[in-house]
Scaffold this motif. Structure first.
Motif, PDB file in Angstrom:
ATOM      1  N   SER A  77       0.848  -1.196   0.000  1.00  0.00           N
ATOM      2  CA  SER A  77       0.000   0.000   0.000  1.00  0.00           C
ATOM      3  C   SER A  77       0.886   1.249   0.000  1.00  0.00           C
ATOM      4  CB  SER A  77      -0.893   0.010   1.242  1.00  0.00           C
ATOM      5  OG  SER A  77      -1.536   1.256   1.381  1.00  0.00           O
ATOM      6  N   THR A  78       0.401   2.298  -0.620  1.00  0.00           N
ATOM      7  CA  THR A  78       1.146   3.573  -0.601  1.00  0.00           C
ATOM      8  C   THR A  78       0.827   4.376   0.654  1.00  0.00           C
ATOM      9  OG1 THR A  78      -0.632   4.636  -1.835  1.00  0.00           O
ATOM     10  CG2 THR A  78       1.215   3.758  -3.118  1.00  0.00           C
ATOM     11  N   ARG A  79       0.078   3.772   1.542  1.00  0.00           N
ATOM     12  CA  ARG A  79      -0.264   4.477   2.793  1.00  0.00           C
ATOM     13  C   ARG A  79       0.395   3.816   4.021  1.00  0.00           C
ATOM     14  NH1 ARG A  79      -0.896   7.563  -0.495  1.00  0.00           N
ATOM     15  NH2 ARG A  79      -2.733   8.832  -1.000  1.00  0.00           N
ATOM     16  N   SER A  80       1.406   3.002   3.768  1.00  0.00           N
ATOM     17  CA  SER A  80       2.207   2.454   4.868  1.00  0.00           C
ATOM     18  C   SER A  80       3.038   3.582   5.493  1.00  0.00           C
ATOM     19  CB  SER A  80       3.142   1.356   4.343  1.00  0.00           C
ATOM     20  OG  SER A  80       2.381   0.274   3.858  1.00  0.00           O
ATOM     21  N   PRO A  81       3.480   3.434   6.732  1.00  0.00           N
ATOM     22  CA  PRO A  81       4.179   4.533   7.430  1.00  0.00           C
ATOM     23  C   PRO A  81       5.427   5.055   6.715  1.00  0.00           C
ATOM     24  CG  PRO A  81       3.524   2.855   8.996  1.00  0.00           C
ATOM     25  CD  PRO A  81       3.229   2.299   7.636  1.00  0.00           C
ATOM     26  N   GLN A  82       6.119   4.203   5.917  1.00  0.00           N
ATOM     27  CA  GLN A  82       7.347   4.662   5.272  1.00  0.00           C
ATOM     28  C   GLN A  82       7.079   5.519   4.033  1.00  0.00           C
ATOM     29  OE1 GLN A  82       6.264   1.553   5.247  1.00  0.00           O
ATOM     30  NE2 GLN A  82       6.799   0.442   3.378  1.00  0.00           N
ATOM     31  N   TRP A  83       5.828   5.583   3.585  1.00  0.00           N
ATOM     32  CA  TRP A  83       5.490   6.376   2.402  1.00  0.00           C
ATOM     33  C   TRP A  83       5.090   7.801   2.783  1.00  0.00           C
ATOM     34  CZ3 TRP A  83       4.786   4.918  -2.930  1.00  0.00           C
ATOM     35  CH2 TRP A  83       5.139   3.589  -3.208  1.00  0.00           C
ATOM     36  N   ARG A  84       5.374   8.743   1.873  1.00  0.00           N
ATOM     37  CA  ARG A  84       4.856  10.097   2.025  1.00  0.00           C
ATOM     38  C   ARG A  84       3.334  10.037   1.952  1.00  0.00           C
ATOM     39  NH1 ARG A  84       4.235  14.616  -1.769  1.00  0.00           N
ATOM     40  NH2 ARG A  84       4.390  16.572  -0.607  1.00  0.00           N
ATOM     41  N   HIS A  85       2.680  10.784   2.822  1.00  0.00           N
ATOM     42  CA  HIS A  85       1.213  10.755   2.972  1.00  0.00           C
ATOM     43  C   HIS A  85       0.719   9.456   3.603  1.00  0.00           C
ATOM     44  CE1 HIS A  85       1.084  14.445   0.786  1.00  0.00           C
ATOM     45  NE2 HIS A  85       1.462  13.900  -0.360  1.00  0.00           N
ATOM     46  N   GLY A  86       1.644   8.647   4.101  1.00  0.00           N
ATOM     47  CA  GLY A  86       1.241   7.402   4.751  1.00  0.00           C
ATOM     48  C   GLY A  86       0.764   7.639   6.174  1.00  0.00           C
ATOM     49  N   GLY A  87       0.267   6.590   6.807  1.00  0.00           N
ATOM     50  CA  GLY A  87      -0.207   6.687   8.184  1.00  0.00           C
ATOM     51  C   GLY A  87       0.955   6.782   9.166  1.00  0.00           C
ATOM     52  N   VAL A  88       0.629   7.092  10.403  1.00  0.00           N
ATOM     53  CA  VAL A  88       1.639   7.208  11.459  1.00  0.00           C
ATOM     54  C   VAL A  88       1.676   5.906  12.256  1.00  0.00           C
ATOM     55  CG1 VAL A  88       2.312   8.452  13.556  1.00  0.00           C
ATOM     56  CG2 VAL A  88       1.344   9.707  11.617  1.00  0.00           C
ATOM     57  N   ALA A  89       2.889   5.389  12.422  1.00  0.00           N
ATOM     58  CA  ALA A  89       3.033   4.156  13.209  1.00  0.00           C
ATOM     59  C   ALA A  89       3.137   4.497  14.689  1.00  0.00           C
ATOM     60  CB  ALA A  89       4.283   3.398  12.766  1.00  0.00           C
ATOM     61  N   LEU A  90       2.325   3.867  15.503  1.00  0.00           N
ATOM     62  CA  LEU A  90       2.373   4.016  16.970  1.00  0.00           C
ATOM     63  C   LEU A  90       2.199   5.474  17.420  1.00  0.00           C
ATOM     64  CD1 LEU A  90       5.394   1.615  17.616  1.00  0.00           C
ATOM     65  CD2 LEU A  90       2.976   1.044  17.588  1.00  0.00           C
ATOM     66  N   GLY A  91       1.406   6.243  16.692  1.00  0.00           N
ATOM     67  CA  GLY A  91       1.158   7.646  17.062  1.00  0.00           C
ATOM     68  C   GLY A  91       0.169   7.759  18.205  1.00  0.00           C
ATOM     69  N   PRO A  92       0.047   8.975  18.794  1.00  0.00           N
ATOM     70  CA  PRO A  92      -0.880   9.169  19.919  1.00  0.00           C
ATOM     71  C   PRO A  92      -2.339   9.070  19.508  1.00  0.00           C
ATOM     72  CG  PRO A  92       0.019  11.274  19.201  1.00  0.00           C
ATOM     73  CD  PRO A  92       0.760  10.217  18.444  1.00  0.00           C
TER      74      PRO A  92
END
Length: 207
Positions: A77-92
């Motif tokens: 997916s292009t929305r994995s944390p390592q991608w620009r515009h991706g989701g945040v991993a373990l965010g608040p």
């Protein structure tokens, strides 16, 4: 048994008051006070910060390229944390920072804070803490006479709108009825100006 001078609101000494040793004369417990202050500040936190995870970010439904043969690392997916515009991993995420404290510890912390103020001569008892009209100028003059011009906590026996409104625009001054005072406000104040009737109520509750 500690004895504290009693003043009129005009700053004149009117007598003295014997205070209960078990409330105003104990050895302050710094650990209990620290724990209660941390608890108070934690309970003030809103805990509303929130970030979007990869499941919540818009887009990314299609696999960007085939699994093998392209020379690229595999991606789903292009929305994995390592991608620009991706989701945040373990965010608040929204949460409560509050925690519970044993009642005995709360009581000990309050007694410790009161005893600390009495021991450091930062506890001023006023015989009759009342004003006829809402006047900030009169409140400033009264606090000056009581040598409480800086950070001051004014404790009334009951909720008093006249006292509250007269003091609310004075920097560093806070007004609180005796049933709403807390350890943080007591320790944060350089001086506590308290009504004699409020002291009696404290002795009724904590004795």
């Amino acid at each position: 048994m500690p004895s504290v001078k009693v003043y009129s609101f005009a700053g004149k000494e009117t007598g003295a008051m014997e205070l209960n040793d078990s409330i105003f004369g104990i050895e302050p417990n710094t650990s209990a006070m620290h724990l209660v202050v941390v608890n108070y500040l934690a309970n003030q936190r809103q805990g509303t910060q929130s970030t979007l995870t990869r499941a919540e970010v818009r887009g990314g439904g299609r696999k960007p390229w085939r699994q093998k043969g392209t020379g690229h690392a595999r991606q789903g997916s292009t929305r994995s944390p390592q991608w620009r515009h991706g989701g945040v991993a373990l965010g608040p995420k929204p949460r409560s920072y509050g925690f519970d404290i044993n009642k005995k510890v709360r009581k000990l912390a309050m007694k410790s804070a009161l005893s600390d103020k009495v021991a450091n001569e930062a506890f001023v008892i006023v015989d009759d803490l009342k004003m006829d009209a809402i006047k900030t100028k009169d409140m400033v003059a009264a606090l000056d006479k009581l040598s409480a011009a800086r950070k001051t906590l004014i404790v009334t026996a009951e909720k008093d709108e006249v006292i509250y409104k007269s003091a609310r625009n004075i920097a560093g001054v806070k007004v609180s009825p005796v049933n709403a005072i807390n350890v943080y406000d007591l320790l944060n104040a350089d001086k506590v100006v308290i009504a004699k009737a409020a002291v009696e109520k404290l002795e009724e509750v904590y004795a």
